[in-house]
Design a protein around this motif. Sequence first.
Motif, PDB file in Angstrom:
ATOM      1  N   VAL A 119     -10.543  -1.828  -5.425  1.00  0.00           N
ATOM      2  CA  VAL A 119     -10.014  -1.470  -6.457  1.00  0.00           C
ATOM      3  C   VAL A 119      -8.494  -2.593  -6.389  1.00  0.00           C
ATOM      4  CG1 VAL A 119      -8.382   0.001  -7.712  1.00  0.00           C
ATOM      5  CG2 VAL A 119     -10.651   0.759  -6.635  1.00  0.00           C
ATOM      6  N   LEU A 121      -5.074  -3.493  -8.012  1.00  0.00           N
ATOM      7  CA  LEU A 121      -3.978  -3.152  -8.761  1.00  0.00           C
ATOM      8  C   LEU A 121      -2.891  -4.080  -8.645  1.00  0.00           C
ATOM      9  CD1 LEU A 121      -3.850   0.705  -7.720  1.00  0.00           C
ATOM     10  CD2 LEU A 121      -4.848  -0.471  -9.851  1.00  0.00           C
ATOM     11  N   LEU A 134      -2.929   1.322 -12.840  1.00  0.00           N
ATOM     12  CA  LEU A 134      -3.695   2.566 -12.757  1.00  0.00           C
ATOM     13  C   LEU A 134      -3.062   3.718 -13.433  1.00  0.00           C
ATOM     14  CD1 LEU A 134      -5.928   4.164 -11.005  1.00  0.00           C
ATOM     15  CD2 LEU A 134      -4.245   4.373  -9.042  1.00  0.00           C
ATOM     16  N   TRP A 160       0.886  -0.948   0.094  1.00  0.00           N
ATOM     17  CA  TRP A 160       0.050  -0.008   0.026  1.00  0.00           C
ATOM     18  C   TRP A 160       0.871   1.109   0.012  1.00  0.00           C
ATOM     19  CZ3 TRP A 160      -4.153  -2.885  -0.820  1.00  0.00           C
ATOM     20  CH2 TRP A 160      -4.137  -3.976  -0.260  1.00  0.00           C
ATOM     21  N   ASN A 176      -7.017  -1.805  -0.627  1.00  0.00           N
ATOM     22  CA  ASN A 176      -7.889  -1.987  -2.028  1.00  0.00           C
ATOM     23  C   ASN A 176      -8.988  -0.810  -2.008  1.00  0.00           C
ATOM     24  OD1 ASN A 176      -6.563  -4.379  -2.571  1.00  0.00           O
ATOM     25  ND2 ASN A 176      -8.219  -5.715  -1.460  1.00  0.00           N
ATOM     26  N   THR A 177      -8.801   0.170  -1.614  1.00  0.00           N
ATOM     27  CA  THR A 177      -9.541   1.515  -1.653  1.00  0.00           C
ATOM     28  C   THR A 177      -8.581   2.844  -2.225  1.00  0.00           C
ATOM     29  OG1 THR A 177     -10.743   0.894   0.196  1.00  0.00           O
ATOM     30  CG2 THR A 177     -10.835   3.321  -0.506  1.00  0.00           C
ATOM     31  N   LEU A 178      -9.190   3.324  -3.108  1.00  0.00           N
ATOM     32  CA  LEU A 178      -8.360   4.205  -3.943  1.00  0.00           C
ATOM     33  C   LEU A 178      -8.967   5.588  -3.627  1.00  0.00           C
ATOM     34  CD1 LEU A 178      -6.163   5.235  -6.137  1.00  0.00           C
ATOM     35  CD2 LEU A 178      -7.866   5.150  -7.794  1.00  0.00           C
ATOM     36  N   GLU A 194      -4.092   8.131  -2.567  1.00  0.00           N
ATOM     37  CA  GLU A 194      -3.805   6.730  -1.718  1.00  0.00           C
ATOM     38  C   GLU A 194      -4.317   5.576  -1.868  1.00  0.00           C
ATOM     39  OE1 GLU A 194      -5.886   6.296   2.457  1.00  0.00           O
ATOM     40  OE2 GLU A 194      -4.381   7.787   2.697  1.00  0.00           O
ATOM     41  N   TYR A 195      -3.596   4.723  -1.923  1.00  0.00           N
ATOM     42  CA  TYR A 195      -4.117   3.243  -2.232  1.00  0.00           C
ATOM     43  C   TYR A 195      -3.942   2.402  -0.942  1.00  0.00           C
ATOM     44  CZ  TYR A 195      -4.804  -1.472  -4.501  1.00  0.00           C
ATOM     45  OH  TYR A 195      -5.280  -2.627  -4.823  1.00  0.00           O
ATOM     46  N   TYR A 196      -4.828   2.163  -0.299  1.00  0.00           N
ATOM     47  CA  TYR A 196      -4.766   1.444   0.893  1.00  0.00           C
ATOM     48  C   TYR A 196      -5.869   0.454   1.302  1.00  0.00           C
ATOM     49  CZ  TYR A 196      -4.273   0.609   6.033  1.00  0.00           C
ATOM     50  OH  TYR A 196      -4.256   0.089   7.400  1.00  0.00           O
ATOM     51  N   GLU A 210       1.093   5.710  -0.607  1.00  0.00           N
ATOM     52  CA  GLU A 210       0.353   7.220  -0.693  1.00  0.00           C
ATOM     53  C   GLU A 210       1.422   8.232  -1.375  1.00  0.00           C
ATOM     54  OE1 GLU A 210      -1.870   9.950   2.406  1.00  0.00           O
ATOM     55  OE2 GLU A 210       0.360  10.152   2.319  1.00  0.00           O
TER      56      GLU A 210
END
Length: 499
Positions: A220, A222, A131, A86, A194-196, A190-192, A88
């Motif tokens: 999400v 990736l 992405l 994950w 599976n949440t963008l 931020e990708y943490y 940011e």
Amino acid sequence: MGAEVRWLINILVFANVYHSLASVPFRKFEYKFSFKPPYLAQKDGSVPFWEYGGNAIASSENVRIAPSLRSQKGAIWTKSKTVFDWWEVDIVFRITGRGRIGADGLAFWFVENKGAYDGQVFGSSDKWKGLGIFFDSFDNDNKHNNPYIMAVVNDGTKEFDHANDGGTQALAGCLRDFRNKPYPTRAKIEYYMNTLTVLFHNGMTNNEQDFEVCLRAENVHLPKYGYFGLSAATGGLADDHDVQHFLTSSLYPPGQQPTPAGQPVRVSPEEETKLTQEYAEYQRKLEHQKEEYKKEHPGTTKDHEGEFDDWYESDSQRELRQIFSGQSQIFEQVRSLSQKLDEMIGRQERTMSLISSIQTGAPQIAQQGGVQQPIMTDSIRRHEVDAVLQNQNNLLNLARELRNYIVEVHTKAESIMQAQARAPTAQVQSLGYDTVSLVNELKDGINGVKREMETVGQRMLTQPPCATNCVSMITLLMVAGGLLIIIFLYSLYRYLYNI
């Protein structure tokens, strides 16, 4: 009943706050996936841990992904893949141009494989896997919905829908204007879990915390590890696409923080007890071996304790040495200040003596070679001396001219007398009384001028300069010269008229 409700509300609020704090991820800055000024680019133009190509230009302050020229494309990519799940990313960028609208835009990438530097999608390759977040500034579909920010996820098989500005493929987006802002615009991606989430700063204020939510998408998926990149492109219209910094932080769930480099790994109590026992056993063996060596070599195992004590100074000796050194420096500074003070006092005394001598009007006394000589406080100026010398030269020239004239008159008179003596019968007009008297007057005038000049010279040598109420020497000489010229002209006129 009311008290029980308040207690229940407090418990629920506390539980919610505790849950939110417990879910805050741990952030770790990743310098190998970041760049920022100053000294963003090295002397050779390279950016550490990054590589760029196309029309991109790197400087010490920013990276210009695409300049404001037509049909320009460029990109910059990390050299290595990520090693964390994950992340940011905080991007500070500026998109500026002279036109009312710009083209084409800027793109952020997190892909499994690096794209090209001159691709069809904002300067990068199409059919990417990962992405892409596009800051699109040109309205291809004429829906008047640009500038627009959108997120597009691709599995590596789809082509970007340029005709519709990717609207049919967008995961989420927002309509925000990011061109020609007074302050740099910012995007926090931020990708943490599976949440963008994309936060945007519109660049209208200088407050770095003034973010607003642009988009948020869940579920999400990736690539686990990938490359970060930025790309930009221009078309018939053009903007400058400048990125000032790109800061990456890895995110870790609570309780899964990585061990910082350089810190020891914690061991269990059982392993710690085992290591302690092994160390104590090693110390005992070492002491036993020392005792055996002393018994086997009694002559060479003297106690050398304190042998090298003289080579080192104790704490008290070091402190005394530092105190003495400090006092010596203070003494030197005081002595230097005393010398400077004496010089200032001497100069002040000399200045006071000069002032007092000027006020009393007495001449100053200077000591030269053991003989006291008076120093005049005032003297004739340089321009006055030049004027006196010039007037004296003029008077000398006039005196020479008068002398030559008299000699010429005397010569003519002698020639006339000789001619009369040779020819007694000739009729020669004798000199009249007026001519003789004129010559005598000229002689008397010249003698008088000479006497006055001698008198003036003696006065200049013997008497001090006149006060302000006396007639200046220059004025006197000018009057004398004027009178002499008048006498000469008058005498010359009378002589010529009589002749």
